[in-house]
Scaffold this active site. Structure first.
Site, PDB file in Angstrom:
ATOM      1  N   SER A 175      39.647  39.431  46.349  1.00 45.68           N
ATOM      2  CA  SER A 175      39.740  37.966  46.350  1.00 45.68           C
ATOM      3  C   SER A 175      40.551  37.513  47.562  1.00 45.68           C
ATOM      4  O   SER A 175      40.154  37.770  48.690  1.00 45.68           O
ATOM      5  CB  SER A 175      40.356  37.494  45.024  1.00 45.68           C
ATOM      6  OG  SER A 175      40.375  36.095  44.968  1.00 45.68           O
ATOM      7  N   THR A 176      41.736  36.925  47.352  1.00 48.44           N
ATOM      8  CA  THR A 176      42.547  36.432  48.475  1.00 48.44           C
ATOM      9  C   THR A 176      42.864  37.569  49.446  1.00 48.44           C
ATOM     10  O   THR A 176      43.386  38.601  49.040  1.00 48.44           O
ATOM     11  CB  THR A 176      43.871  35.847  47.952  1.00 48.44           C
ATOM     12  OG1 THR A 176      43.586  35.014  46.838  1.00 48.44           O
ATOM     13  CG2 THR A 176      44.589  35.053  49.029  1.00 48.44           C
ATOM     14  N   HIS A 202      35.568  36.912  45.767  1.00 51.12           N
ATOM     15  CA  HIS A 202      35.613  35.541  45.244  1.00 51.12           C
ATOM     16  C   HIS A 202      35.447  34.557  46.400  1.00 51.12           C
ATOM     17  O   HIS A 202      36.313  34.464  47.264  1.00 51.12           O
ATOM     18  CB  HIS A 202      36.956  35.259  44.557  1.00 51.12           C
ATOM     19  CG  HIS A 202      37.176  36.077  43.320  1.00 51.12           C
ATOM     20  ND1 HIS A 202      38.426  36.311  42.803  1.00 51.12           N
ATOM     21  CD2 HIS A 202      36.305  36.698  42.485  1.00 51.12           C
ATOM     22  CE1 HIS A 202      38.315  37.037  41.711  1.00 51.12           C
ATOM     23  NE2 HIS A 202      37.035  37.297  41.503  1.00 51.12           N
ATOM     24  N   MET A 296      44.466  37.360  43.986  1.00 54.36           N
ATOM     25  CA  MET A 296      45.256  36.750  42.915  1.00 54.36           C
ATOM     26  C   MET A 296      44.609  37.078  41.575  1.00 54.36           C
ATOM     27  O   MET A 296      43.412  37.298  41.491  1.00 54.36           O
ATOM     28  CB  MET A 296      45.257  35.222  43.068  1.00 54.36           C
ATOM     29  CG  MET A 296      46.099  34.710  44.213  1.00 54.36           C
ATOM     30  SD  MET A 296      46.379  32.920  44.090  1.00 54.36           S
ATOM     31  CE  MET A 296      44.803  32.236  44.507  1.00 54.36           C
ATOM     32  N   ASP A 299      41.205  39.837  37.787  1.00 51.07           N
ATOM     33  CA  ASP A 299      39.775  40.136  37.690  1.00 51.07           C
ATOM     34  C   ASP A 299      39.517  41.593  38.058  1.00 51.07           C
ATOM     35  O   ASP A 299      40.015  42.078  39.072  1.00 51.07           O
ATOM     36  CB  ASP A 299      38.986  39.204  38.620  1.00 51.07           C
ATOM     37  CG  ASP A 299      37.488  39.230  38.359  1.00 51.07           C
ATOM     38  OD1 ASP A 299      37.080  39.719  37.286  1.00 51.07           O
ATOM     39  OD2 ASP A 299      36.731  38.761  39.234  1.00 51.07           O
TER      40      ASP A 299
END
Length: 356
Positions: A175-176, A202, A296, A299
């Protein structure tokens, strides 16, 4: 009382600056300390105000967000969240911004002046609050160097039978910080690798295509945004498109991609890493190599539990020392199901050691 982190808002539109500023009026963690009208103004204000985090529009007159970001990262590195429009030019600029060192981005819902910006208020506030806590050492752009096999730490002996000759599938969730992390992993995988790679990053719809195209230019393996019905082939990487969960289905002896925009977002995400992993747990013709990288939240950790319960799986988590945000890998490690915790530049070699 913990002192609030300082935010600088950079946008050429006074309306947008006001709207973004209003989002943080109730924040107990963030205080807006200034505004800037373009990139050149932003560089001056960062030097004088020393903010902890900056929101920056990509497209601005005089000096755009990309040019400013390059200079900021070389002179006064700070956590930057880009605000970008979902046009082809906007998506490509956003990915370049990630390469130049931006921590994350938020897509404006409707172009440069978004009257409906409130739709992304929660996302922007959450990302700014997280970004403000990231140490500067992690924000400075790292040279993306191929990893040195001599420095590879020994993988711990695997506690169960790992048949190198059985078919393999690599599953990656991030993600991030993910675009930069993927840029360090995929280009170091060999063209003739005996496994396909399925990736959930993401990102909103529209951005995953630009990401796949960029990674394809840099990699020996083929990288593409996944499409409904794609046959899953060794030496190919498939990135889940924004807005769709990515599943697999079996037809005869062939596995294909199945995209799903019916199941709601899981934990706020569609695509979701959990959905990809849980779906894969139903198939045991192949062993899985699962990689959870910077991001973050948590998941991927529920999906990992399901995968481990159902079949032969090795799990690799990115180490805290190289993650931009040590959320998803931390949650994976806390399941006690991770086999290897490695720095980002070691992940590709760790994957390779498990392949036929």
């Amino acid at each position: 009382m913990i002192p609030k982190k300082k935010l600088l808002i950079v946008d050429d539109s006074a309306f947008m600056r006001k709207l973004i500023g209003d989002f943080f009026k109730e924040s107990t963690l963030i205080e807006v300390v200034g505004i800037a009208r373009n990139g050149a103004d932003a560089i001056r204000k960062i030097k004088s105000l020393r903010p902890d985090v900056v929101t920056m529009d990509v497209e601005m007159p005089e000096m755009n967000g990309l040019e400013a970001l390059k200079q900021i990262m070389s002179e006064t590195p700070v956590a930057v969240i880009m605000l970008s429009s979902n046009t082809q030019r906007g998506t490509e600029s956003t990915l370049l911004a990630m390469e130049y060192g931006a921590v994350d981005f938020v897509a404006k819902p409707s172009g440069t002046i978004s009257l409906d910006l409130h739709k992304i208020k929660d996302e922007l506030v959450e990302k700014v609050e997280h970004a403000a806590t990231i140490p500067i050492t992690k924000i400075k752009t790292r040279a993306l160097l191929p990893s040195n096999k001599q420095e590879e730490r020994e993988i711990q002996p695997i506690k169960y039978s790992w048949n190198k000759n059985k078919k393999k599938m690599v599953l990656i969730g991030t993600s991030t910080g993910g675009p930069r992390a993927l840029q360090e992993v995929l280009p170091n995988l060999p063209k003739d690798m005996k496994a396909p790679v399925l990736i959930v990053q993401h990102m909103p719809a529209g951005f995953t295509k630009s990401l796949a195209d960029r990674l394809n230019q840099l990699s020996e393996i083929e990288v593409k945004e996944a499409q409904q019905g794609d046959i899953i082939r060794d030496g190919h990487a498939y990135i889940a498109p924004g807005g769709f969960h990515m599943r697999v289905q079996k037809t005869g002896s062939v596995y294909t991609i199945k995209l799903d925009d019916i199941e709601p977002p899981r934990g706020g995400h569609r695509p979701s890493v959990d959905v990809l992993l849980e779906d894969n747990s139903m198939y045991n013709d192949f062993d899985k190599i699962t990689v959870i990288m910077t991001g973050m939240g948590s998941d991927g950790s529920n999906g990992l539990k399901q995968l481990k319960k159902m079949g032969n799986v090795v799990a690799i988590a990115e180490s805290a020392s190289t993650c931009i945000v040590y959320g998803m890998p931390k949650a994976a490690v806390e399941t006690k199901l991770v086999n290897d915790v490695v720095d980002l530049d070691k992940i590709a070699n760790t994957i390779i050691q498990y392949l036929p």
